[in-house]
Design a protein around this motif. Sequence first.
Motif, mmCIF file in Angstrom:
data_model
loop_
_atom_site.group_PDB
_atom_site.id
_atom_site.type_symbol
_atom_site.label_atom_id
_atom_site.label_comp_id
_atom_site.label_asym_id
_atom_site.label_seq_id
_atom_site.Cartn_x
_atom_site.Cartn_y
_atom_site.Cartn_z
ATOM 1 N N UNK A 371 0.787 -1.367 0.062
ATOM 2 C CA UNK A 371 0.063 -0.063 -0.015
ATOM 3 C C UNK A 371 0.634 1.292 0.048
ATOM 4 N N UNK A 372 2.002 1.194 0.550
ATOM 5 C CA UNK A 372 3.017 2.162 0.711
ATOM 6 C C UNK A 372 3.425 2.589 -0.652
ATOM 7 N N UNK A 373 3.837 1.666 -1.587
ATOM 8 C CA UNK A 373 3.988 1.772 -2.923
ATOM 9 C C UNK A 373 2.991 2.056 -3.648
ATOM 10 N N UNK A 374 1.788 1.842 -3.557
ATOM 11 C CA UNK A 374 0.563 2.114 -4.181
ATOM 12 C C UNK A 374 0.368 3.559 -4.346
ATOM 13 N N UNK A 375 0.616 4.115 -3.030
ATOM 14 C CA UNK A 375 0.332 5.467 -2.878
ATOM 15 C C UNK A 375 1.325 6.425 -3.500
ATOM 16 N N UNK A 376 2.483 5.849 -3.936
ATOM 17 C CA UNK A 376 3.679 6.493 -4.415
ATOM 18 C C UNK A 376 4.319 7.226 -3.460
ATOM 19 N N UNK A 377 4.026 7.334 -1.960
ATOM 20 C CA UNK A 377 4.577 8.186 -1.037
ATOM 21 C C UNK A 377 6.106 7.680 -1.033
ATOM 22 N N UNK A 378 6.282 6.554 -1.102
ATOM 23 C CA UNK A 378 7.869 5.993 -0.955
ATOM 24 C C UNK A 378 8.783 6.720 -1.758
ATOM 25 N N UNK A 379 8.440 6.703 -3.260
ATOM 26 C CA UNK A 379 9.051 7.093 -4.232
ATOM 27 C C UNK A 379 9.440 8.724 -4.106
ATOM 28 N N UNK A 380 8.104 9.427 -3.847
ATOM 29 C CA UNK A 380 7.920 10.886 -3.723
ATOM 30 C C UNK A 380 8.924 11.200 -2.341
ATOM 31 N N UNK A 381 8.784 10.446 -1.361
ATOM 32 C CA UNK A 381 9.783 10.884 -0.212
ATOM 33 C C UNK A 381 11.222 10.853 -0.427
ATOM 34 N N UNK A 382 11.440 9.652 -1.112
ATOM 35 C CA UNK A 382 12.819 9.124 -1.598
ATOM 36 C C UNK A 382 13.288 10.575 -2.640
ATOM 37 N N UNK A 383 12.779 10.609 -3.474
ATOM 38 C CA UNK A 383 13.091 11.491 -4.535
ATOM 39 C C UNK A 383 13.570 13.161 -3.787
ATOM 40 N N UNK A 384 12.534 13.675 -3.123
ATOM 41 C CA UNK A 384 12.594 14.897 -2.183
ATOM 42 C C UNK A 384 13.481 14.702 -1.276
ATOM 43 N N UNK A 385 13.557 13.540 -0.318
ATOM 44 C CA UNK A 385 14.677 13.370 0.681
ATOM 45 C C UNK A 385 15.994 13.311 -0.054
ATOM 46 N N UNK A 386 16.168 12.677 -0.988
ATOM 47 C CA UNK A 386 17.587 12.701 -1.629
ATOM 48 C C UNK A 386 18.141 14.014 -1.898
ATOM 49 N N UNK A 387 16.995 14.873 -2.453
ATOM 50 C CA UNK A 387 17.450 16.486 -3.030
ATOM 51 C C UNK A 387 17.748 16.889 -1.664
ATOM 52 N N UNK A 388 17.180 16.815 -0.592
ATOM 53 C CA UNK A 388 17.554 17.579 0.641
ATOM 54 C C UNK A 388 18.714 17.241 0.936
ATOM 55 N N UNK A 389 18.960 15.870 1.177
ATOM 56 C CA UNK A 389 20.295 15.576 1.617
ATOM 57 C C UNK A 389 21.389 15.808 0.588
ATOM 58 N N UNK A 390 21.289 15.799 -0.553
ATOM 59 C CA UNK A 390 22.169 16.115 -1.433
ATOM 60 C C UNK A 390 22.469 17.527 -1.338
ATOM 61 N N UNK A 391 21.585 18.420 -0.852
ATOM 62 C CA UNK A 391 21.885 19.995 -0.627
ATOM 63 C C UNK A 391 22.451 20.112 0.708
ATOM 64 N N UNK A 392 22.672 19.059 1.497
ATOM 65 C CA UNK A 392 23.309 19.357 3.074
ATOM 66 C C UNK A 392 24.912 19.093 2.379
ATOM 67 N N UNK A 393 25.245 18.159 1.421
ATOM 68 C CA UNK A 393 26.790 18.018 1.008
ATOM 69 C C UNK A 393 27.338 16.997 2.049
ATOM 70 N N UNK A 394 26.409 16.288 2.859
ATOM 71 C CA UNK A 394 27.101 15.223 3.656
ATOM 72 C C UNK A 394 27.783 14.173 2.942
#
Length: 522
Positions: A371-394
């Motif tokens: 159900x998490x996959x059907x909602x597309x929330x996992x992919x959306x959170x992953x894409x946006x989360x990756x962008x945020x983490x990438x911006x921190x340059x950790x």
Amino acid sequence: MAQTPPVTPRQPGILGWIEYNGNRLPDPVFIFLWLILVVVAISVIAALAGLNAVHPTQLQADGSPLIIEAASLLSADNIQRLLVEMPTTFTHFHPLGYVLVVMLGAGVAERSGLFAAVMSSAVKAAPAALLTPVVALLAMLGNLAADAAYVVLIPLAGVVFAAAGRHPIAGIAAGFAGVSGGFSANLIPGQLDALLFGITEAAVVTLDTSWVMNIAGNWYFIAAMTFIYLPVIWYVTDKMIEPRLAPLSAENKGSAAITQRESDELSDDERKGMRRAGLAALVVILMWVFMCFAPGTPLINEDGGAASMQPFYQSLVAAFFILFLACGWAYGSATGSVSTHRDVVRMMSEAMADLSYYLVLAFAAAHFVAMFNWSNLGLIFAINGAAVIQATSLPMPVLMALIILLTGLINLFIGSASAKWALLAPVLVPMLMLLGISPEMATAAYRVGDGATNIITPLMPYFPLILAFCHRWQKDFGLGSLAATMIPYSIWMMITGLILTMLWIWLGLPLGPGAVSSYELL
């Protein structure tokens, strides 16, 4: 009138707080059911808000960017999907088949007495000067035997330490640290690899449907963990734990009654069974080697390329099933625990009965992941989360260290390795893939955090059992005593595990055959 049951007093300190609040959490099955309700509510809100993300690799038919939009789980299509596909959602849950197949064979090896005999003979044959490292090594290898390692090896370690004139609780602590703290450390993959990588595969498909689960994907890493944790457990036991343990007094000595199996040497039949099991293992190994090099190479794709070894990797689940089955049957035929084929079927049936709780948990986890996959929330959170983490340059090693610490913290409250990974993988795995970290590396990092804090949480299912083993030798050895004994192991295993993971990523070492630490979306 019914009497009110007595209330267990709350233990002081941080461990008491963890025990008190952790016990108030519902069963993991109901945690997943509550989380499904939470995901449903979030999906409705996200769909109404128009939450979306641009897929990093896929395009639409006209070449324009593919927009991933949040889907409400209360939409007619998703309600229909839930109800119509419920049997398929459960039976197609990736870890389910892997675990059931491996456990069919492992159940025979365990119930025939093979696992217990191997661990017993190895511990008793250890030289006195090498007693601690032998116990630690066997304990880490013992996770192949699942529950048998807890029930057989840990109390046996206390017996062997006492027989050598050492403190028995030091032996129990070393065994517990190896079996549970080094839960993922081993020289060969096993049922845990099948379980975790099945969950990883379910998380990967949101980004890469071509990725194939490889049960040996962490082989090199878990072998390295074994050699890293071995001196840690040795040093902590001999230099930190045993010196601080008070001598056993006559007044405080527990009733250390030892079962006949623990105190006796291997019988002639058991030695004969061990020899037969060794021959059976050799036959299975040679059979797999033959299928890799024989004409037609059933387990190797002769067209070459990156996927040439995939049939071999995928066949390892069947390999472990046949290996455990053949060795257990061979051993049992010599000792009398397996008289006919009906005994083998009975042992397999009992192994499946032991998995009854896991099946219920898998049903809830399968629907949460789906159900998490059907909602597309996992992919959306992953894409946006990756962008945020990438911006921190950790740096990637630092990021992985933070994920390990997060896993270790969550482990204090949710003891099940599969339950935690089913919760974390749908977001962490795709997010790390977008940041260039492979699914195999994400799984390896999770394993480090999961193991290190296993031995200090009273919520770990076997924690009360270990306490009972200690009571056999020392009557006043309480929860605080056990926690204080295991904390040094936990700290040093966490530190060395963090260093190992960070160095692995920094050096770009392979995690297993055909498994690298980096990842690139195609």
